[in-house]
Design a protein around this motif. Structure first.
Motif, PDB file in Angstrom:
ATOM      1  N   UNK A 302       0.801  -1.223   0.000  1.00  0.00           N
ATOM      2  CA  UNK A 302       0.000   0.000   0.000  1.00  0.00           C
ATOM      3  C   UNK A 302       0.837   1.278   0.000  1.00  0.00           C
ATOM      4  N   UNK A 303       2.142   1.142   0.149  1.00  0.00           N
ATOM      5  CA  UNK A 303       3.008   2.312   0.076  1.00  0.00           C
ATOM      6  C   UNK A 303       3.031   3.153   1.340  1.00  0.00           C
ATOM      7  N   UNK A 304       2.674   2.530   2.499  1.00  0.00           N
ATOM      8  CA  UNK A 304       2.688   3.288   3.744  1.00  0.00           C
ATOM      9  C   UNK A 304       4.118   3.494   4.229  1.00  0.00           C
ATOM     10  N   UNK A 305       4.228   4.396   5.219  1.00  0.00           N
ATOM     11  CA  UNK A 305       5.474   4.492   5.968  1.00  0.00           C
ATOM     12  C   UNK A 305       5.615   3.206   6.774  1.00  0.00           C
ATOM     13  N   UNK A 306       6.790   2.582   6.756  1.00  0.00           N
ATOM     14  CA  UNK A 306       6.952   1.364   7.546  1.00  0.00           C
ATOM     15  C   UNK A 306       8.352   1.310   8.098  1.00  0.00           C
TER      16      UNK A 306
END
Lengths: 409, 128
Positions: A302-306
């Motif tokens: 989803x392209x989140x910050x991780x």
């Protein structure tokens, strides 16, 4: 000391590849039923795991991005989503099995029923995931996993006829009293256990966590080419112990305690203590790995910050996915399903899903727009193609063989 | 935007969609879930904005699953807010990942902010 700490990440990854609860059980089961006749699978799995882990390490150190990040980009949103669902569910199943494994190790140590240990195991895993910095986590569990060297010592003390073991390993046929289909079924399970996708996902994502640059590629390769084979060797030792001590006695492994039996007979109490410590470390390390890998996969799709290194509030969804996985895994084990059975099924399902992870890695590792002149060499490509054919064959055969052999009975 | 100087074709499906968006500070913003076009009479359509909104992925998954995806995830967004669009002019380069010349637009994922404030920060140690 520095050279030793240089490959703790490889050691921890090797725990996932060769020494998690699935591997511990599968290796001992295989050794106690088929002797060393399936040792070749470990070698094939090891080479494959090194090959593709090196590819993804190259991608990560050059682009600074994890594997699943690129899966969606290269396969598109729909195929990527199907891929994510499959990988996530299998990783979660594996994660649940590891929690069960930690609890079983604690049961061995204490005599208290494993279900009571499950919440404790989950809480401990959560604390480490939540608070312990990445590099310390990697060092502690990488090193503790080395306690399983006790199986190597035990094998040596058992004093087997090495010639016979080698002959067994080269026979390439099941022992007389076992069927061919079952033998192949376990070959696939063992292969799936060695090439478990979550270890590659974990390794490449931790490269992002540790902010690898092309300069770190050399260290990453040391990790891959020394850490992983060490794990494979320990796994072979476990198989060897079972082949030498359990097969002649007619003991078929069905729980974790029996995996440690050969150590009891050759090293006594101290050996068992070390073995149990090793079980604990390995299953704990693998649960950290698979728990994180599940979070990495979803966040990267989803392209989140991780990232474990980020302050949790800056990667809220990532942390939420990990928490959710932990909760789901814990509840699943608490239903009382046999962790060993869960493990065995997760291995075969992993085997069926292998190409999903490794094909995109192979494609990206050949893309000059990402890697420039660090793309695969011709040798790597030839070997990689052979493996992709092999992975597809394994993936097609896994489920039918499971049905046909009634899961190896 | 169709042809680049070196003669290679700029394919939106390949170079834009599903790429990771990274803002000027190097933080992950999201994926390019969809793109928006403007079509004026007599002119070729131009790509004006990138949509980074997980609900926007729905129509691209297609079928019943895609529709329920869109509806379900659309509900998770406060009704008075629209998905944030990123104007094509703010994109510094598209490949290998989409890098913006601006910081991440605020309010990209209102739900995530909510989760951060109401769940993650409440856990001991969550405020690190």
């Amino acid at each position: 000391m520095r050279w030793l700490t240089a490959f703790t990440l490889g050691l921890l990854t090797a725990v996932g590849g060769f020494l998690d609860i699935g591997d511990l059980v599968a290796n001992a089961v295989v050794g106690s039923r088929f002797g060393m006749t399936l040792a070749w699978v470990m070698l094939v799995g090891l080479v494959g795991l090194m090959l593709f882990t090196e590819m993804s390490a190259r991608v990560t150190s050059t682009t600074g991005r994890g594997t699943f990040d690129l899966v969606r980009e290269r396969l598109g949103s729909r195929v990527g989503l199907a891929n994510l669902l499959a990988s996530y569910l299998i990783t979660l199943l594996t994660f649940a099995a590891q929690l069960g494994g930690i609890a079983l190790a604690l049961e061995l140590a204490s005599g208290i029923h494993y279900l009571l240990w499950v919440p404790v195991a989950a809480a401990l895993v959560w604390i480490v995931l939540w608070r312990v910095p990445f590099d310390r986590m990697e060092k502690i569990y990488g090193f503790m996993g080395l306690a399983l060297v006790v199986f190597g010592v035990a094998l040596w003390r058992l004093g087997p006829d090495w010639g016979v073991l080698l002959e067994d390993a080269l026979a390439f046929a099941p022992p007389a009293d076992e069927g061919t289909a079952v033998w192949w079924y376990y070959a696939i399970a063992l292969f799936g256990s060695a090439m478990t996708p979550y270890s590659v996902l974990f390794f490449s994502s931790s490269g992002v966590e540790e902010k690898w640059t092309p300069k770190d590629l050399a260290t990453a390769r040391v990790n891959i080419f020394f850490g992983l084979p060490l794990g494979g060797l320990l796994a072979l030792a476990i198989m060897g112990c079972a082949a030498v001590a359990l097969l002649p006695a007619g003991i078929q492994v069905s729980d974790l305690g029996q995996v440690a039996l050969p150590v009891v007979s050759s090293l006594g109490k101290i050996g068992v203590v070390i073995a149990i410590l090793g079980f604990f470390a390995a299953t704990f390390g693998a649960s950290l790995e698979s728990g994180l890998a599940a979070g990495y996969a979803v966040a990267q799709y989803f392209g989140w910050q991780w990232g474990k290194e980020l302050p949790p509030r800056r990667a809220a969804y990532f942390q939420l996915v990990i928490l959710g996985g932990l909760l789901a895994g814990t509840l699943f084990v608490l239903t009382g399903v046999d962790p060993i059975t869960v493990t065995e099924y997760s291995l075969v399902l992993s085997a069926a899903a292998l190409p999903l992870t490794y094909l995109p890695i192979f494609v990206v590792a050949n893309d000059r727009s990402y890697l420039g002149d660090r793309v695969n060499s011709r040798f790597t490509n030839v070997l990689g193609s052979v493996y992709l054919v092999l992975l597809s064959a394994v993936s097609l055969a896994a489920i039918p063989l499971m049905v046909y052999t009634k899961a190896g009975q | 935007m169709s042809d680049r100087g070196d003669g290679s074709v700029f394919r939106i499906g390949f170079t834009v969609l599903d790429r990771q968006i990274v803002d000027a500070d190097g933080d992950n913003v999201g994926k390019v879930d969809d793109v928006e076009f403007e079509w004026r009479e007599g002119e070729p359509p131009t790509m004006t904005a990138l949509v980074s909104d997980t609900a926007a992925l729905g129509p691209r998954i297609a079928g019943r699953l895609g529709r329920s995806w869109e509806v379900l995830l659309g509900r998770l967004r406060p009704s008075d807010e629209e998905p944030t669009l990123i104007r094509s002019e703010d994109v510094e380069r598209f490949a290998p990942s989409t890098v913006l010349s601006i910081p991440a637009p605020s309010g990209m994922r209102p739900m995530e902010t909510w989760v951060a404030e109401h769940i993650i920060c409440r856990i001991p140690g969550g405020r690190r």
